[in-house]
Design a protein around this motif. Structure first.
Motif, short mmCIF file in Angstrom:
data_model
loop_
_atom_site.label_atom_id
_atom_site.label_comp_id
_atom_site.label_asym_id
_atom_site.label_seq_id
_atom_site.Cartn_x
_atom_site.Cartn_y
_atom_site.Cartn_z
N GLY A 242 0.80 -1.38 0.11
CA GLY A 242 0.18 0.11 -0.18
C GLY A 242 0.78 1.24 -0.11
N LEU A 243 1.80 1.46 0.77
CA LEU A 243 2.78 2.54 1.11
C LEU A 243 3.51 2.63 -0.42
N LEU A 244 3.92 1.40 -0.87
CA LEU A 244 4.87 1.63 -2.30
C LEU A 244 3.89 1.99 -3.32
N MET A 245 2.65 1.45 -3.41
CA MET A 245 1.67 2.10 -4.42
C MET A 245 1.39 3.46 -4.20
N SER A 246 1.36 3.99 -3.05
CA SER A 246 0.84 5.35 -2.90
C SER A 246 1.89 6.38 -3.32
N CYS A 247 3.12 5.89 -3.31
CA CYS A 247 4.26 6.72 -3.52
C CYS A 247 4.20 7.46 -5.00
N PRO A 248 4.15 6.72 -5.90
CA PRO A 248 3.92 7.34 -7.37
C PRO A 248 2.89 8.39 -7.53
N PHE A 249 1.71 8.06 -6.69
CA PHE A 249 0.63 8.88 -6.94
C PHE A 249 0.85 10.26 -6.02
N VAL A 250 1.50 10.29 -4.73
CA VAL A 250 1.83 11.20 -4.23
C VAL A 250 2.78 12.19 -4.94
N PHE A 251 3.63 11.44 -5.51
CA PHE A 251 4.71 12.15 -6.49
C PHE A 251 4.02 13.00 -7.51
N LEU A 252 3.25 12.25 -8.21
CA LEU A 252 2.40 12.91 -9.36
C LEU A 252 1.55 14.13 -8.98
N ALA A 253 1.08 13.83 -7.71
CA ALA A 253 0.20 14.99 -7.29
C ALA A 253 0.91 16.34 -6.92
N ILE A 254 2.09 16.09 -6.29
CA ILE A 254 2.89 17.16 -6.01
C ILE A 254 3.45 17.83 -7.36
N TYR A 255 3.74 16.76 -8.33
CA TYR A 255 4.23 17.47 -9.57
C TYR A 255 3.02 18.31 -10.40
N PHE A 256 1.92 17.59 -10.40
CA PHE A 256 0.93 18.35 -11.38
C PHE A 256 0.39 19.51 -10.46
N ALA A 257 0.52 19.90 -9.35
CA ALA A 257 -0.16 21.22 -8.82
C ALA A 257 -0.04 22.13 -9.67
N LYS A 258 1.12 22.51 -10.07
CA LYS A 258 1.20 23.68 -10.86
C LYS A 258 0.48 23.61 -12.45
N TYR A 259 0.23 22.60 -12.85
CA TYR A 259 -0.24 22.35 -13.99
C TYR A 259 -1.70 22.06 -14.17
N SER A 260 -2.28 21.13 -13.46
CA SER A 260 -3.69 20.69 -13.41
C SER A 260 -4.39 20.39 -12.14
N ILE A 261 -5.06 21.03 -11.59
CA ILE A 261 -5.73 20.94 -10.24
C ILE A 261 -6.55 19.61 -10.23
N PRO A 262 -7.38 19.48 -11.44
CA PRO A 262 -8.17 18.11 -11.25
C PRO A 262 -7.36 16.97 -11.24
N VAL A 263 -6.21 16.93 -12.15
CA VAL A 263 -5.41 16.00 -12.08
C VAL A 263 -4.60 15.49 -10.72
N CYS A 264 -4.30 16.68 -9.97
CA CYS A 264 -3.62 16.68 -8.72
C CYS A 264 -4.43 15.99 -7.66
N PHE A 265 -5.71 16.61 -7.70
CA PHE A 265 -6.66 16.05 -6.72
C PHE A 265 -6.94 14.53 -7.04
N THR A 266 -6.97 14.22 -8.28
CA THR A 266 -7.16 12.74 -8.65
C THR A 266 -5.93 11.90 -8.04
N MET A 267 -4.78 12.50 -8.07
CA MET A 267 -3.69 11.69 -7.73
C MET A 267 -3.68 11.80 -6.10
N ILE A 268 -4.12 12.82 -5.55
CA ILE A 268 -4.09 12.93 -3.91
C ILE A 268 -5.11 12.19 -3.18
N PHE A 269 -6.18 11.60 -4.31
CA PHE A 269 -7.05 10.74 -3.74
C PHE A 269 -6.55 9.25 -3.74
#
Length: 400
Positions: A242-269
């Motif tokens: 679970g923690l290892l699978m969460s990692c890439p989504f958290v990374f993408l959420a942090i990365y996309f915060a500047k470009y797309s909030i909908p994508v960012c919130f999806t990754m945060i979820f």
């Protein structure tokens, strides 16, 4: 955090019902009192006392559930119990922000829950029948040992130590995201030019956090219950993966915060969903690898470690790193501006990059949560080597 071990000691020796009732009364009243304070130090004192009240409940309530239920039924009840943490946190953002907005003051965000807390106290005192320690496992009456002996036995349990280390990483990430997440997203929205949406970020963040908890906490428990009869070490596997699978989504959420909030919130979820898989399972692990007479002490010790190195420290660490990165970024910007041929251009560039540098500094600091998730995942996977043996040892001791 500091009072967790104290309530753990008391919870293994005295009435848990009255200790829990005391804790809920304390945090309800001090939450309300804190909202009226105009002096910082008085405010800080009452907020600290909220934590003392919470420590009593957090260390004792799971042990009562362990004495009422056993096996998969216990896992279901723990999932229901820990279901309240992400859901309550999400509701905190939603109700707190909307109440403050409606009544024009943040103080009212602290005046919503005390009444609900007092209702909980009434329910605890009137309806809770406290079971004997170890009752669900048929252990009969068990005498408490000394606190030093309890600590020695707890620390010798490798499954407890490793799961506590893994859960500390969970708390680290959860604390960092809950503290800095909304502010970080607000900076990202502002950079995208949608400044009118900044005020709704906390509300939306709360919705996402709550839904990820609604799905993630019971999902982890359900998967564990379905697979335990085939894979004995499944609890440790679910937490680690679970923690290892969460990692890439958290990374993408942090990365996309500047470009797309909908994508960012999806990754945060999805990032928080996989993070939430661990909550009830870690509690279950503690309860079946620790003897009934030591479970409150173990809960208190786990609370102390996971908060100290986890969600109490991570917001501060992220803030310190962000400030350090900001100094570096501003230094590079100033150096670039100094080489500019136009003073006007230099001033314009400095003004336009200030917000971007603040965003980048916090972004770079938040990336540390990804490394912590990987470390936590490894702790849980190593725990898989010991969890079955530790569980069987407790079962043998109980039935001797």
């Amino acid at each position: 955090m500091a009072f967790g071990p104290l309530f753990g000691y008391l919870g293994d020796r005295y009435s848990r019902r009255w200790l829990m009732a005391f804790g809920v009364v304390l945090w309800s009243l001090t939450t309300l009192c804190g909202s009226f304070m105009t002096n910082y130090w008085w405010f800080l004192l009452f907020r600290a006392m909220v934590g003392i009240g919470e420590a009593s409940y957090s260390t004792i309530a799971p042990t009562i559930l362990s004495d009422l239920f056993v096996g998969n039924i216990r896992s279901k009840m723990l999932a229901l119990f820990y279901f309240a943490i992400p859901v309550g946190s999400g509701l905190g953002y939603i109700i707190g922000s909307e109440t403050a907005k409606l009544l024009g003051s943040w103080h009212w965000a602290l005046r919503v829950t005390p009444g609900l807390g007092l209702i909980a106290v009434f329910l605890i005192i009137v309806f809770l029948n406290e079971p004997e320690r170890g009752a669900s496992e048929g252990s009969g009456h068990m005498e408490a040992t000394s606190w030093i002996e309890d600590l020695k036995e707890i620390i010798k349990c490798k499954s407890f130590v490793l799961s506590t280390a893994g859960f500390t990483c969970v708390a680290f990430v959860a604390g960092a995201l809950s503290w800095w997440g909304p502010q970080f997203l607000e900076k990202g929205v502002a950079l995208q030019g949608y400044k009118n949406e900044v005020s709704s970020i906390s509300f939306r963040f709360g919705i996402v956090a709550m839904i990820s908890g609604l799905v993630g906490v019971p999902l982890g428990s359900i998967i564990a219950q379905k697979l335990r009869h085939r894979i004995k070490r499944i609890d440790a596997y679910i937490c680690g993966v679970g923690l290892l699978m969460s990692c890439p989504f958290v990374f993408l959420a942090i990365y996309f915060a500047k470009y797309s909030i909908p994508v960012c919130f999806t990754m945060i979820f999805f990032g928080e969903l996989f993070l939430n898989l661990t909550w009830s399972i870690v509690a279950d692990i503690l309860l079946y690898v620790i003897m009934p007479i030591r479970r409150s002490t173990a809960e208190g010790f786990q609370l102390l470690v996971s908060h100290t190195l986890g969600d109490a420290g991570s917001p501060y660490l992220i803030g310190v790193l962000s400030e350090a990165f900001l100094i570096m970024l501003n230094g590079n910007t100033n150096e670039s501006n100094t080489n500019s041929t136009s003073v006007v251009t230099s001033t314009t560039v400095a003004a336009s990059t200030a917000d971007l540098n603040e965003f980048k500094a916090l972004q770079y600091a938040l990336f540390i949560t990804c490394f912590v998730e990987v470390i936590g995942g490894l702790f849980f996977l190593i725990n898989a080597l010991y969890i079955v043996e530790d569980k069987e040892r407790v079962e043998r001791t109980i039935h001797e």
